[in-house]
Design an enzyme around this catalytic site. Structure first.
Site, short mmCIF file in Angstrom:
data_model
loop_
_atom_site.label_atom_id
_atom_site.label_comp_id
_atom_site.label_asym_id
_atom_site.label_seq_id
_atom_site.Cartn_x
_atom_site.Cartn_y
_atom_site.Cartn_z
N GLU A 49 0.83 -1.21 0.00
CA GLU A 49 0.00 0.00 0.00
C GLU A 49 0.86 1.26 0.00
O GLU A 49 0.53 2.25 -0.65
CB GLU A 49 -0.95 0.00 1.19
CG GLU A 49 -2.09 -0.99 1.08
CD GLU A 49 -3.02 -0.70 -0.09
OE1 GLU A 49 -3.05 0.45 -0.57
OE2 GLU A 49 -3.72 -1.63 -0.53
N TYR A 132 -6.71 6.73 3.78
CA TYR A 132 -6.92 5.64 2.83
C TYR A 132 -6.10 4.41 3.21
O TYR A 132 -6.61 3.28 3.26
CB TYR A 132 -6.56 6.05 1.40
CG TYR A 132 -6.31 4.83 0.55
CD1 TYR A 132 -7.36 4.03 0.13
CD2 TYR A 132 -5.00 4.41 0.25
CE1 TYR A 132 -7.13 2.86 -0.58
CE2 TYR A 132 -4.77 3.25 -0.47
CZ TYR A 132 -5.84 2.47 -0.88
OH TYR A 132 -5.61 1.30 -1.56
N ASP A 150 -9.75 4.72 -2.96
CA ASP A 150 -8.60 5.22 -3.71
C ASP A 150 -9.12 5.84 -5.02
O ASP A 150 -10.33 6.01 -5.20
CB ASP A 150 -7.57 4.12 -3.96
CG ASP A 150 -8.06 3.06 -4.95
OD1 ASP A 150 -9.24 3.09 -5.36
OD2 ASP A 150 -7.24 2.20 -5.33
N CYS A 202 -14.04 -0.56 -15.33
CA CYS A 202 -14.53 0.82 -15.18
C CYS A 202 -13.36 1.79 -15.41
O CYS A 202 -13.02 2.61 -14.56
CB CYS A 202 -15.14 1.02 -13.80
SG CYS A 202 -16.21 2.48 -13.69
N CYS A 209 -19.13 -1.18 -19.91
CA CYS A 209 -20.38 -1.34 -19.16
C CYS A 209 -21.10 -2.64 -19.47
O CYS A 209 -21.82 -3.18 -18.63
CB CYS A 209 -21.30 -0.15 -19.42
SG CYS A 209 -20.59 1.43 -18.88
N CYS A 212 -19.77 -5.19 -17.08
CA CYS A 212 -19.60 -4.76 -15.68
C CYS A 212 -20.64 -5.43 -14.80
O CYS A 212 -21.84 -5.42 -15.11
CB CYS A 212 -19.73 -3.25 -15.58
SG CYS A 212 -19.61 -2.64 -13.88
N CYS A 218 -25.95 1.10 -11.84
CA CYS A 218 -25.10 2.26 -12.14
C CYS A 218 -25.89 3.38 -12.80
O CYS A 218 -26.42 3.23 -13.90
CB CYS A 218 -23.95 1.83 -13.04
SG CYS A 218 -22.81 3.17 -13.41
#
Length: 362
Positions: A49, A132, A150, A202, A209, A212, A218
């Site tokens: 991270e 975060y 994020d 995405c 899409c 997805c 969405c």
């Protein structure tokens, strides 16, 4: 009922759909546990991270493997020499992260018996860990429910809820929306699934899409223009700075200096320069009197807050002369082991590419 309200009402459906997709399509990364198989090694999660802050997965992979081989746990890293860690980090950029990495490892060993604390509140007290990163570690390494946001998650959530407020003003709205769909169980997998979705399907310019798993909920997909989210406030142009970097050669060696312990690229080995900074151009005064020759090439580099263009001046140093200041002679053939930051590595490569075209007169 608005589409956003409907998405919130179907939060359980959203989490389930995403986790089902993740179970089948999760990226295989060296710091992750496989989907549904518990939490990952906390040291690996923390290290990855920190490395991934403002850096791509592709760039981090090799560095992660190198660090875990050289320093496999907090105790080993805490005992490492600062210069060795900075050299191993060279090329990854944002060098304050490496300095905080060492500080954090030493605090974990000294104050937490070599084990990361599990809660976001405790993690936030450690060097180099912000909101975060604390949330990500808590969820991924310890399985605690945390709201992990994020840049990829910001994009997914902005589209899912059609949040029209531009970034960064929309960050509080995005966090609330993410919280509304984060499940209590498998919070770490859910966070990583969101990251994967943003990194792949995405995407920024051409979201897929049709494949997805969250298209059903969405709002941006329903409106027909998901690529317009998230909206962003136009960025101000970065200031342009100029300076000079100096190559001093002697007997197949080059003169390297150690940068100040504070400021940009602090503590790193580097070629001498003329003290350019984010606020000021360099003063164009060489580090020592010599017969300097300016090469007809330059080095360009972009930092977070400014862009930099460096001229390159070269000279040879007499074998019987005193050294040109505080520094060290480094073999040119092993310059790749000096741990030079990317900017100075570019300059060195430019000089070496010039090869025999130029004579560095003493």
């Amino acid at each position: 009922m608005t589409a956003v309200q409907q998405a919130i009402d179907k939060s359980g459906d959203i989490a389930q759909a995403l986790l089902t997709h993740y179970d089948a399509h999760a990226r295989t990364l060296p710091w992750r546990a496989p989907p549904g198989q518990g939490v990952a090694n906390p040291y690996h999660v923390w290290l990855s991270e920190i490395m991934l802050q403002q850096t791509t997965v592709a760039a981090v992979g090799g560095y992660f493997q190198k660090f875990t081989h050289m320093w496999p746990n907090f105790a080993a890293l805490a005992a490492a020499d600062d210069a060795d860690v900075m050299a191993a980090w060279a090329g990854l950029g944002y060098y304050a992260r490496a300095r905080n990495l060492l500080k954090c490892a030493r605090v974990v060993v000294a104050e937490h018996d070599g084990r990361l604390p599990e809660t976001e509140a405790a993690l936030l007290k450690l060097p180099g860990i912000g909101p975060y990163t604390a949330a990500a570690i808590s969820a991924i390494a310890f399985g605690q429910r945390a709201v992990v946001v994020d840049a990829n998650v910001e994009r997914v959530i902005s589209r899912l809820f059609a949040i029209s407020t531009p970034l960064p003003q929309s960050k509080p709205l995005i966090r609330v929306a993410t919280d509304s769909i984060t499940p209590d169980a498998r919070a770490g997998d859910f966070a990583q699934a969101m990251m994967d979705l943003g990194a792949g399907i995405c995407s920024v310019r051409a979201p897929s899409c049709l494949v997805c798993p969250l298209t059903f909920a969405c709002d941006a997909a329903r409106l027909g223009h998901p690529e317009t989210y998230p909206a962003k406030t136009p960025k101000a142009a970065k200031p342009q700075r100029t300076g000079t970097v100096y190559w001093i050669a002697r007997d197949e060696h080059v003169w390297l200096v150690r940068r100040d312990d504070k400021g940009l690229l602090a503590g790193m080995r580097a070629l001498p320069d003329d003290q350019w900074s984010a606020r000021l151009d360099g003063h164009a005064t060489p580090p020592a009197p010599a017969n300097w020759q300016k090469l007809p090439v330059h080095v360009a580099h972009v930092f977070t807050h400014f862009s930099l263009r460096l001229d390159i001046a070269v000279t040879s140093w007499p074998a019987d002369a005193d050294d040109p200041g505080d520094g060290e002679w480094w073999p040119v053939k092993s310059l790749d082991k000096a741990g030079l930051p990317t900017l100075f590595r570019k300059a060195a490569e430019a000089v070496l590419d010039a090869g025999g075209k130029y004579e560095y007169a003493g």
